[in-house]
Scaffold this motif. Structure first.
Motif, PDB file in Angstrom:
ATOM      1  N   TRP A 175       0.814  -1.212   0.000  1.00 33.48           N
ATOM      2  CA  TRP A 175       0.000   0.000   0.000  1.00 33.48           C
ATOM      3  C   TRP A 175       0.848   1.263   0.000  1.00 33.48           C
ATOM      4  O   TRP A 175       0.467   2.264  -0.620  1.00 33.48           O
ATOM      5  CB  TRP A 175      -0.953   0.001   1.196  1.00 33.48           C
ATOM      6  CG  TRP A 175      -1.955  -1.108   1.142  1.00 33.48           C
ATOM      7  CD1 TRP A 175      -1.924  -2.285   1.845  1.00 33.48           C
ATOM      8  CD2 TRP A 175      -3.131  -1.178   0.320  1.00 33.48           C
ATOM      9  NE1 TRP A 175      -3.003  -3.067   1.513  1.00 33.48           N
ATOM     10  CE2 TRP A 175      -3.768  -2.403   0.586  1.00 33.48           C
ATOM     11  CE3 TRP A 175      -3.714  -0.313  -0.599  1.00 33.48           C
ATOM     12  CZ2 TRP A 175      -4.952  -2.790  -0.041  1.00 33.48           C
ATOM     13  CZ3 TRP A 175      -4.885  -0.690  -1.222  1.00 33.48           C
ATOM     14  CH2 TRP A 175      -5.495  -1.917  -0.945  1.00 33.48           C
TER      15      TRP A 175
ATOM     16  N   ARG B 156       3.424   1.850  -1.607  1.00 34.09           N
ATOM     17  CA  ARG B 156       3.885   2.143  -2.973  1.00 34.09           C
ATOM     18  C   ARG B 156       2.735   2.553  -3.894  1.00 34.09           C
ATOM     19  O   ARG B 156       2.963   2.918  -5.041  1.00 34.09           O
ATOM     20  CB  ARG B 156       4.611   0.928  -3.559  1.00 34.09           C
ATOM     21  CG  ARG B 156       5.974   0.717  -2.923  1.00 34.09           C
ATOM     22  CD  ARG B 156       6.865  -0.244  -3.669  1.00 34.09           C
ATOM     23  NE  ARG B 156       6.890  -0.163  -5.112  1.00 34.09           N
ATOM     24  CZ  ARG B 156       7.720   0.603  -5.840  1.00 34.09           C
ATOM     25  NH1 ARG B 156       8.576   1.395  -5.234  1.00 34.09           N
ATOM     26  NH2 ARG B 156       7.678   0.560  -7.154  1.00 34.09           N
ATOM     27  N   LEU B 157       1.521   2.462  -3.396  1.00 29.55           N
ATOM     28  CA  LEU B 157       0.348   2.810  -4.186  1.00 29.55           C
ATOM     29  C   LEU B 157      -0.153   4.184  -3.767  1.00 29.55           C
ATOM     30  O   LEU B 157      -0.104   4.544  -2.593  1.00 29.55           O
ATOM     31  CB  LEU B 157      -0.760   1.772  -3.987  1.00 29.55           C
ATOM     32  CG  LEU B 157      -0.396   0.328  -4.300  1.00 29.55           C
ATOM     33  CD1 LEU B 157      -1.603  -0.577  -4.034  1.00 29.55           C
ATOM     34  CD2 LEU B 157       0.103   0.160  -5.721  1.00 29.55           C
TER      35      LEU B 157
ATOM     36  N   HIS C  24      -3.255   7.252  -3.776  1.00 24.61           N
ATOM     37  CA  HIS C  24      -4.674   7.594  -3.887  1.00 24.61           C
ATOM     38  C   HIS C  24      -4.782   9.111  -3.968  1.00 24.61           C
ATOM     39  O   HIS C  24      -3.777   9.792  -4.182  1.00 24.61           O
ATOM     40  CB  HIS C  24      -5.518   6.950  -2.794  1.00 24.61           C
ATOM     41  CG  HIS C  24      -5.260   7.378  -1.382  1.00 24.61           C
ATOM     42  ND1 HIS C  24      -5.011   8.673  -0.985  1.00 24.61           N
ATOM     43  CD2 HIS C  24      -5.227   6.651  -0.230  1.00 24.61           C
ATOM     44  CE1 HIS C  24      -4.865   8.733   0.317  1.00 24.61           C
ATOM     45  NE2 HIS C  24      -4.970   7.499   0.805  1.00 24.61           N
TER      46      HIS C  24
ATOM     47  N   THR D 168       0.111   8.621  -0.463  1.00 27.54           N
ATOM     48  CA  THR D 168       0.302   7.186  -0.287  1.00 27.54           C
ATOM     49  C   THR D 168      -0.952   6.539   0.299  1.00 27.54           C
ATOM     50  O   THR D 168      -1.669   7.150   1.089  1.00 27.54           O
ATOM     51  CB  THR D 168       1.529   6.883   0.603  1.00 27.54           C
ATOM     52  OG1 THR D 168       1.705   5.478   0.672  1.00 27.54           O
ATOM     53  CG2 THR D 168       1.388   7.441   1.994  1.00 27.54           C
TER      54      THR D 168
ATOM     55  N   GLN E  38      -3.919   4.191  -8.209  1.00 23.03           N
ATOM     56  CA  GLN E  38      -3.355   2.848  -8.092  1.00 23.03           C
ATOM     57  C   GLN E  38      -4.049   2.050  -6.996  1.00 23.03           C
ATOM     58  O   GLN E  38      -4.303   0.863  -7.148  1.00 23.03           O
ATOM     59  CB  GLN E  38      -1.865   2.922  -7.769  1.00 23.03           C
ATOM     60  CG  GLN E  38      -1.011   3.474  -8.879  1.00 23.03           C
ATOM     61  CD  GLN E  38       0.379   3.687  -8.348  1.00 23.03           C
ATOM     62  OE1 GLN E  38       0.602   4.527  -7.488  1.00 23.03           O
ATOM     63  NE2 GLN E  38       1.311   2.903  -8.859  1.00 23.03           N
ATOM     64  N   ALA E  39      -4.332   2.681  -5.883  1.00 22.65           N
ATOM     65  CA  ALA E  39      -4.960   1.980  -4.762  1.00 22.65           C
ATOM     66  C   ALA E  39      -6.395   1.561  -5.059  1.00 22.65           C
ATOM     67  O   ALA E  39      -6.926   0.674  -4.397  1.00 22.65           O
ATOM     68  CB  ALA E  39      -4.926   2.860  -3.520  1.00 22.65           C
TER      69      ALA E  39
ATOM     70  N   ALA F 164      -6.552  -2.048  -6.270  1.00 24.49           N
ATOM     71  CA  ALA F 164      -6.082  -2.924  -5.187  1.00 24.49           C
ATOM     72  C   ALA F 164      -7.133  -3.071  -4.090  1.00 24.49           C
ATOM     73  O   ALA F 164      -7.212  -4.114  -3.438  1.00 24.49           O
ATOM     74  CB  ALA F 164      -4.780  -2.377  -4.610  1.00 24.49           C
TER      75      ALA F 164
ATOM     76  N   GLU G 263       5.932   2.057 -12.219  1.00 18.71           N
ATOM     77  CA  GLU G 263       5.938   0.953 -11.254  1.00 18.71           C
ATOM     78  C   GLU G 263       7.309   0.311 -11.100  1.00 18.71           C
ATOM     79  O   GLU G 263       7.591  -0.271 -10.059  1.00 18.71           O
ATOM     80  CB  GLU G 263       4.875  -0.068 -11.633  1.00 18.71           C
ATOM     81  CG  GLU G 263       3.465   0.497 -11.408  1.00 18.71           C
ATOM     82  CD  GLU G 263       2.353  -0.401 -11.889  1.00 18.71           C
ATOM     83  OE1 GLU G 263       2.586  -1.274 -12.761  1.00 18.71           O
ATOM     84  OE2 GLU G 263       1.221  -0.220 -11.397  1.00 18.71           O
TER      85      GLU G 263
ATOM     86  N   GLY H 290       3.728   5.808  -3.199  1.00 17.50           N
ATOM     87  CA  GLY H 290       2.416   6.354  -3.519  1.00 17.50           C
ATOM     88  C   GLY H 290       2.356   7.858  -3.567  1.00 17.50           C
ATOM     89  O   GLY H 290       1.537   8.440  -4.273  1.00 17.50           O
TER      90      GLY H 290
ATOM     91  N   PHE I  65       3.121   9.478  -7.282  1.00 22.76           N
ATOM     92  CA  PHE I  65       2.336   9.232  -8.481  1.00 22.76           C
ATOM     93  C   PHE I  65       1.790  10.518  -9.096  1.00 22.76           C
ATOM     94  O   PHE I  65       1.891  10.719 -10.305  1.00 22.76           O
ATOM     95  CB  PHE I  65       1.189   8.249  -8.213  1.00 22.76           C
ATOM     96  CG  PHE I  65       0.459   7.881  -9.465  1.00 22.76           C
ATOM     97  CD1 PHE I  65       1.035   7.017 -10.384  1.00 22.76           C
ATOM     98  CD2 PHE I  65      -0.778   8.421  -9.750  1.00 22.76           C
ATOM     99  CE1 PHE I  65       0.382   6.699 -11.557  1.00 22.76           C
ATOM    100  CE2 PHE I  65      -1.441   8.106 -10.924  1.00 22.76           C
ATOM    101  CZ  PHE I  65      -0.859   7.236 -11.830  1.00 22.76           C
TER     102      PHE I  65
ATOM    103  N   LEU J 206      -5.362   3.065 -15.331  1.00 22.12           N
ATOM    104  CA  LEU J 206      -5.965   2.968 -14.005  1.00 22.12           C
ATOM    105  C   LEU J 206      -7.449   2.616 -14.101  1.00 22.12           C
ATOM    106  O   LEU J 206      -7.941   1.749 -13.375  1.00 22.12           O
ATOM    107  CB  LEU J 206      -5.781   4.279 -13.244  1.00 22.12           C
ATOM    108  CG  LEU J 206      -4.345   4.661 -12.900  1.00 22.12           C
ATOM    109  CD1 LEU J 206      -4.292   6.070 -12.338  1.00 22.12           C
ATOM    110  CD2 LEU J 206      -3.738   3.666 -11.931  1.00 22.12           C
TER     111      LEU J 206
END
Length: 192
Positions: free
Chosen positions: A10, A12-13, A15, A19, A57-58, A61, A124, A130, A133, A152
């Motif tokens: 998470w 690395r992702l 929103h 992060t 990204q989140a 996931a 990536e 995160g 991004f 996305l």
């Protein structure tokens, strides 16, 4: 419940606010016995993983865990379950009024995503987390931003689409509050 939640990187992702390290706690809070805690978690997730029609990204996931919570035994009220279905619909397509016809332009999105896959792979593969991004995205020209956004969007759409059997089951549910569940599931299934 929520097996594998801690296996997702998470940090690395991203929103809407940086992060996504806070998303696992928000997902766990959806299982709280406290209605206020669940309400805050739904509100936070709605602002973090889909924000003004944008996906992150989140977003993709988080979808399998949202589906698991919706499918499993949980303390969610019917109203909260309806909101969770609506959140899945927002994740899948955003605002339905964005599309001039009742058809979701999936072929166009797939083509744009294919063109943007190298951009996402470059991000990536990098040493980013995160928080980076949005900076990466803003450094791209507008066509590349749109292509990256399509990557996305397609990831999230496909993740929600994997929950189609669950939504079909909810569309057939009977009992107290079932009409609201059926309506929300029908609306979301319309786009899938």
């Amino acid at each position: 419940m929520l097996d594998g939640l801690d296996d997702v990187p998470w940090h690395r992702l991203g929103h809407a606010y940086g992060t996504a390290s806070d998303v696992p706690g928000q997902l766990r809070d959806l299982l709280s016995g406290d209605v206020a805690t669940r309400g805050v978690a739904l509100w936070q997730l709605g602002g973090n993983i889909v924000h003004q029609g944008s996906r992150f990204q989140a977003s993709a996931a988080a979808v399998p865990f949202l589906l698991e919570i919706l499918a499993g035994p949980s303390p969610l009220t019917t109203t909260e379950r309806v909101r969770l279905i609506e959140l899945l619909g927002e994740l899948a397509i955003g605002d339905p009024s964005f599309y001039p016809s009742p058809a979701f332009p999936l072929d166009e999105i797939r083509a744009d995503a294919a063109a943007g896959s190298g951009l996402m792979a470059a991000f990536e593969a990098g040493p980013y987390d995160g928080d980076d991004f949005m900076e990466y995205l803003s450094a791209l020209d507008e066509p590349d931003q749109e292509r990256l956004g399509a990557v996305l969007l397609l990831r999230v759409y496909e993740a929600v689409r994997a929950g189609k059997p669950l939504l079909e089951r909810l569309r057939a549910e009977e009992g107290d509050g079932a009409a609201a569940l059926r309506e929300a599931a029908t609306e979301t299934l319309h786009w899938l």
